[in-house]
Structure formats: structure tokens, C-alpha cells
Write a protein that holds these residues in place. Structure first.
Motif, PDB file in Angstrom:
ATOM      1  N   THR A  57       0.948  -1.111   0.153  1.00  0.00           N
ATOM      2  CA  THR A  57      -0.014   0.036   0.084  1.00  0.00           C
ATOM      3  C   THR A  57       0.994   1.271   0.061  1.00  0.00           C
ATOM      4  O   THR A  57       1.708   1.445   0.797  1.00  0.00           O
ATOM      5  CB  THR A  57      -0.864   0.006   1.212  1.00  0.00           C
ATOM      6  OG1 THR A  57      -1.596  -1.304   1.277  1.00  0.00           O
ATOM      7  CG2 THR A  57      -1.888   1.293   1.063  1.00  0.00           C
ATOM      8  N   VAL A  58       0.675   2.291  -0.945  1.00  0.00           N
ATOM      9  CA  VAL A  58       1.467   3.364  -1.204  1.00  0.00           C
ATOM     10  C   VAL A  58       1.046   4.166   0.148  1.00  0.00           C
ATOM     11  O   VAL A  58      -0.275   4.416   0.051  1.00  0.00           O
ATOM     12  CB  VAL A  58       1.358   3.929  -2.477  1.00  0.00           C
ATOM     13  CG1 VAL A  58       2.025   5.155  -2.427  1.00  0.00           C
ATOM     14  CG2 VAL A  58       1.651   2.941  -3.341  1.00  0.00           C
ATOM     15  N   GLN A  59       2.020   4.718   0.479  1.00  0.00           N
ATOM     16  CA  GLN A  59       1.375   5.984   1.763  1.00  0.00           C
ATOM     17  C   GLN A  59       1.860   7.103   1.334  1.00  0.00           C
ATOM     18  O   GLN A  59       2.717   7.972   1.874  1.00  0.00           O
ATOM     19  CB  GLN A  59       2.547   5.269   2.890  1.00  0.00           C
ATOM     20  CG  GLN A  59       1.765   4.130   3.660  1.00  0.00           C
ATOM     21  CD  GLN A  59       0.496   4.029   4.374  1.00  0.00           C
ATOM     22  OE1 GLN A  59      -0.008   4.968   4.711  1.00  0.00           O
ATOM     23  NE2 GLN A  59      -0.076   3.009   3.969  1.00  0.00           N
ATOM     24  N   GLY A  60       1.692   7.654   0.058  1.00  0.00           N
ATOM     25  CA  GLY A  60       1.970   9.021  -0.237  1.00  0.00           C
ATOM     26  C   GLY A  60       3.271   9.128  -0.561  1.00  0.00           C
ATOM     27  O   GLY A  60       4.103   8.347  -1.080  1.00  0.00           O
ATOM     28  N   ALA A 101       8.578   7.489   3.309  1.00  0.00           N
ATOM     29  CA  ALA A 101       9.674   6.485   2.952  1.00  0.00           C
ATOM     30  C   ALA A 101       9.436   5.157   3.949  1.00  0.00           C
ATOM     31  O   ALA A 101      10.263   4.313   3.613  1.00  0.00           O
ATOM     32  CB  ALA A 101      10.965   7.188   3.330  1.00  0.00           C
ATOM     33  N   THR A 102       8.104   4.898   4.643  1.00  0.00           N
ATOM     34  CA  THR A 102       8.178   3.691   5.170  1.00  0.00           C
ATOM     35  C   THR A 102       6.961   3.005   4.868  1.00  0.00           C
ATOM     36  O   THR A 102       6.512   2.232   5.886  1.00  0.00           O
ATOM     37  CB  THR A 102       8.126   4.201   6.901  1.00  0.00           C
ATOM     38  OG1 THR A 102       6.967   5.090   6.778  1.00  0.00           O
ATOM     39  CG2 THR A 102       9.187   5.034   7.102  1.00  0.00           C
ATOM     40  N   ASP A 103       6.550   2.914   3.641  1.00  0.00           N
ATOM     41  CA  ASP A 103       5.337   2.374   3.220  1.00  0.00           C
ATOM     42  C   ASP A 103       6.008   0.837   2.914  1.00  0.00           C
ATOM     43  O   ASP A 103       7.142   0.717   3.086  1.00  0.00           O
ATOM     44  CB  ASP A 103       4.719   2.863   2.084  1.00  0.00           C
ATOM     45  CG  ASP A 103       5.345   2.902   1.024  1.00  0.00           C
ATOM     46  OD1 ASP A 103       6.492   2.327   0.823  1.00  0.00           O
ATOM     47  OD2 ASP A 103       4.975   3.419  -0.143  1.00  0.00           O
TER      48      ASP A 103
END
Length: 179
Positions: free
Chosen positions: A128-131, A134-136
Motif C-alpha cells: 500500500t502506497v503511503q503518499g 519512505a516507510t510504506d
């Protein structure tokens, strides 16, 4: 009997020794899955992926990347994959156009596993991309090989890939099929 070693034999022997020492490293450099993943898991994943996407002959290297990405997100993925295969076999699901009715009769985990696999192939990544975080948990699978580009390939330029010369987009295309 004593045998002498000439320079050619020595160099050939050193070359063979060097190549055999470097070969595991060299092949590991291009491999898409770690050695600890059983090859049968990748084969099963590829067959399941072809079944879920209804696309024969998906790229086996990409299958290794997708499998690894899904495994990195969930260590229980192999069990979930086998559960999905068993459920599809029991339901005799061979045509994915009937997936909705199949999914209504399955536990959420089975449906989620199928969607995760399909998403990896169509989107080109897992997780899941978290915008801008850098921690997705996303893992890259492929860019140009993502299946989402194929249906409109005659009209859609894959982002960052130019189909023509500099400023080719200034003039409108003659037809959608030839641009």
C-alpha cells in the motif's frame, strides 16, 4: 609419474576456478527470488496468477518479484495462496468473469489474497502506497510490464516513455490506432 603444468593449463584452471567461485554471485545478482523460496511455490504462484488474470504465459521473472513482495508483506502468504488455489479448484472456477459470485461464497481472506495477486500484476507493485512516506510496505514488481497499460496501449503512452520525437505531442494524432 610426474606431470608438469604448462602456462596454458594453469591459466585455464584459474579461469575455471574463478568462474565457478563467482557463478553463484553472478546468478544471484539477476535472480528475482531468494534461494530459500521453493521453486514449486513460484511455479504454483505463476499458474495461479495466469488463472486469476486470464493471461497465459505471464513473465516468470516478474512472478518471482511479485511473490517476494507479497511474502515480504505477509509471511503467511504461501498458506493463503494454497488456500485460494484449493477454494478455486473446489468451486471449479476457471473463468474469472465469475469471480464475483465465487468471492461472495468465500471467506474475506481468500478473496483478499486473490485481489492482492491481481493488483500486483496490474499495478506493478505490491503493498500500500503511503503518499510521500519512505516507510510504506510497497515493493516494486515492474513498470512497463504492469498489465494496466495493455488494454489502452494503442492510445496511452506509458508515463515517461515517448513514442515519437521531441515535442511529438504538439500535433494531434491522425488516429488513435496509429499514434
Amino acid at each position: 609419474m610426474t606431470r608438469t603444468l604448462n602456462r596454458r593449463q594453469l591459466l585455464t584452471g584459474l579461469a575455471v576456478l574463478s568462474a565457478s567461485t563467482l557463478m553463484p554471485w553472478a546468478t544471484r545478482l539477476w535472480a528475482d527470488t531468494p534461494d530459500d523460496i521453493p521453486p514449486q511455490d513460484i511455479t504454483d504462484f505463476l499458474i495461479l496468477s495466469e488463472r486469476l488474470t486470464m493471461r497465459p504465459q505471464l513473465n516468470s521473472r516478474l512472478a518471482g518479484r511479485a511473490y517476494q513482495g507479497l511474502l515480504d508483506i505477509d509471511a503467511d502468504f504461501p498458506r493463503r495462496m494454497r488456500q485460494l488455489i484449493q477454494a478455486m479448484d473446489e468451486a471449479e472456477l476457471t473463468d474469472m468473469r465469475q469471480f464475483t459470485s465465487f468471492a461472495e461464497q468465500q471467506p474475506e481472506a481468500v478473496t483478499r489474497t486473490a485481489i492482492d495477486i491481481i493488483a500486483a500484476w496490474y499495478l506493478g507493485y505490491t503493498g500500500t502506497v503511503q503518499g510521500h512516506s519512505a516507510t510504506d510496505d510497497t515493493h516494486f514488481v515492474t513498470y512497463v510490464g504492469a498489465l494496466m497499460y495493455q488494454p489502452t496501449l494503442d492510445a496511452t503512452v506509458i508515463p515517461t516513455y515517448s513514442r515519437g520525437h521531441t515535442n511529438y505531442w504538439v500535433s494531434p494524432p491522425a488516429t488513435i490506432a496509429t499514434d
